[in-house]
Design a protein around this motif. Sequence first.
Motif, PDB file in Angstrom:
ATOM      1  N   GLY A   1      -8.929 -58.290  10.551  1.00 18.82           N
ATOM      2  CA  GLY A   1     -10.010 -57.928  11.461  1.00 18.82           C
ATOM      3  C   GLY A   1     -11.059 -59.023  11.549  1.00 18.82           C
ATOM      4  O   GLY A   1     -10.830 -60.176  11.176  1.00 18.82           O
TER       5      GLY A   1
ATOM      6  N   THR B   1      -9.541 -44.605  14.850  1.00 12.92           N
ATOM      7  CA  THR B   1      -8.483 -45.497  14.336  1.00 12.92           C
ATOM      8  C   THR B   1      -7.231 -45.421  15.197  1.00 12.92           C
ATOM      9  O   THR B   1      -6.483 -46.395  15.300  1.00 12.92           O
ATOM     10  CB  THR B   1      -8.125 -45.211  12.862  1.00 12.92           C
TER      11      THR B   1
ATOM     12  N   GLN C   1      -7.742 -47.976  17.817  1.00 11.05           N
ATOM     13  CA  GLN C   1      -7.470 -49.341  17.325  1.00 11.05           C
ATOM     14  C   GLN C   1      -5.962 -49.596  17.216  1.00 11.05           C
ATOM     15  O   GLN C   1      -5.483 -50.686  17.560  1.00 11.05           O
ATOM     16  CB  GLN C   1      -8.143 -49.566  15.961  1.00 11.05           C
TER      17      GLN C   1
ATOM     18  N   ARG D   1      -4.696 -50.263  20.711  1.00 11.68           N
ATOM     19  CA  ARG D   1      -5.099 -51.586  21.201  1.00 11.68           C
ATOM     20  C   ARG D   1      -4.191 -52.669  20.620  1.00 11.68           C
ATOM     21  O   ARG D   1      -3.785 -53.596  21.319  1.00 11.68           O
ATOM     22  CB  ARG D   1      -6.553 -51.882  20.835  1.00 11.68           C
ATOM     23  N   ARG D   2      -3.871 -52.543  19.332  1.00 10.37           N
ATOM     24  CA  ARG D   2      -2.980 -53.535  18.709  1.00 10.37           C
ATOM     25  C   ARG D   2      -1.596 -53.492  19.363  1.00 10.37           C
ATOM     26  O   ARG D   2      -0.979 -54.520  19.624  1.00 10.37           O
ATOM     27  CB  ARG D   2      -2.859 -53.283  17.201  1.00 10.37           C
TER      28      ARG D   2
END
Length: 412
Positions: A32, A401, A404, A407-408
Motif C-alpha cells: 500500500g 475492504t 479495495q 479495485r485491485r
Amino acid sequence: MAGNTEPLSPRAKLAVTAGKAAAAVSRAAGRGSGSVIGGRVALKLDPDLLGRLAQHLDVILVSATNGKTTTTRLIAEALRAAGPVVSNALGANMPAGITSALAGGSDAKFGVIEVDEKYLAGVARDTTPKAIALLNLSRDQLDRAAETRMMAEHWREGLSGSKAVVIANADDPLVVWAASSSANVVWVAAGQAWKDDAWSCPSCGGVMQRPGDDWFCGQCGFRRPAPSWALNGDYVLDPHGSAWPIHLQLPGRANKANAATSAAVAAVFGVPPQVALERMYQVQAVAGRYDVVTFQNRELRLLLAKNPAGWLETFSLIDPPPTPVILSVNARGADGTDTSWLWDVDYTQLAGHPIFVLGDRKLDLAVRLEVAGLDFRVCETLDEAVQYAPPGRIEVIANYTAFQDLRRRVGN
C-alpha cells in the motif's frame, strides 16, 4: 492567518525522515501507500510531531460517519484558490496517517484533514484547527465505534472551548448537539436522508418531533438551529440569500450536500462560493469511488457503501432496473467485524435489478436478501459475477475492504 512558522527541531526532522523511509520500504514491498506505517514510525520518534507539523498551517478538520473523504477533497480543491494545500487525500484518517500527510506539505498554507470520528477531539487538540466541518453521525462499525449518542457526547466535550469555526449540519440532531458546545458555529442545511439514529433527543432522551424538514424535542426544547447556508436542489444558498449553481462530476444528492458544506468552509478563508464551486467541478472520483472502469469488456461503476446510511444514499445513485448490480461485503478489521447492520438496510429498493453477491460475508448478505424477497445469485469472484450479469453497465457496491479488493482486481 497561518500560525507560528518556527523550523522543525532536529528530533522532528529525524522523525519525518525516518517515517518517509519506512513508507518507502512499505510501498516497495507492495503493502500500500505506506502512510500509516510511516506515520507510526515518525510518532514513535517524536510523539509531538503532529502538532509541530501543523503549527504553520491553517488546519481544517473534516469528520463524519459518511462523506468525509469526498468532502475533504472538495474543500482542498476549493482552498487551492487561496494557496497551496496539503491533505490526507487517500483517507488515512487516524493520527499516523494524518502525520504522514502533513510531513509532505512543508510549503502548504492549508492543511485539509479528514479525521476518523473517534480521533477528532485528540487531533483537534494537537493541531489547533481554524475550522472543523461536521457532516453527520450514524451507526457504523458496531464492534468498534461507540453508540452514536456517546460519539456525539465525545465530540461535544472535545470541541468545548475550541477557537475553531465549526461548520455543522443543522439537519442532523446529533451533529447539532455535538457542535453546540462551540462558541462559533456556522450552520448548513445539508439534509439528512437516514434518520434512524436520531429519533430520540441527544440532550434529554425525549422523542424527537420531525414536522417536514424541521426537528425539535417536545420535552426539552432542543431544536434545529436556523441555517445560514443551505442546499436547495442544485444550488447553494449563501448567508446573503444568493443562489450559486452546483456543477459536480460526482453523482447524487449527498455529494451536493458535501459541496454546500465545502463552500461554507471555503468562505471562512475568503474564497467566494462561485470560485469554490467552480473548482469542485475538477473532482471526478475520490480514491476510486464513482470511477467507471472497463473489466472483461464491460463497464463497471465502483461505489462505496460502508453502513446503512451510506447504502441508502448509494441506492439513490444507481441506474434504474434492469441494470445489473453486484454487491460485495467483507467484515475485516477496517470494516468492523459485526455484520448485523445488514438488517438495517432496505434492500427491497433493489427489486427488479439482477443481483450478484460476493465477498467474505456473501452468505450473510444472501440471507438478508432472501428475507427481503429478492432474486440474487451468489458468486465466488468478480469475474464470475460479471460473466453472469446481463448486458449494460454494471453497478458495483461494496463496503470498505471489499471495495479495495475490487479495485485491485480491476486494476484501478
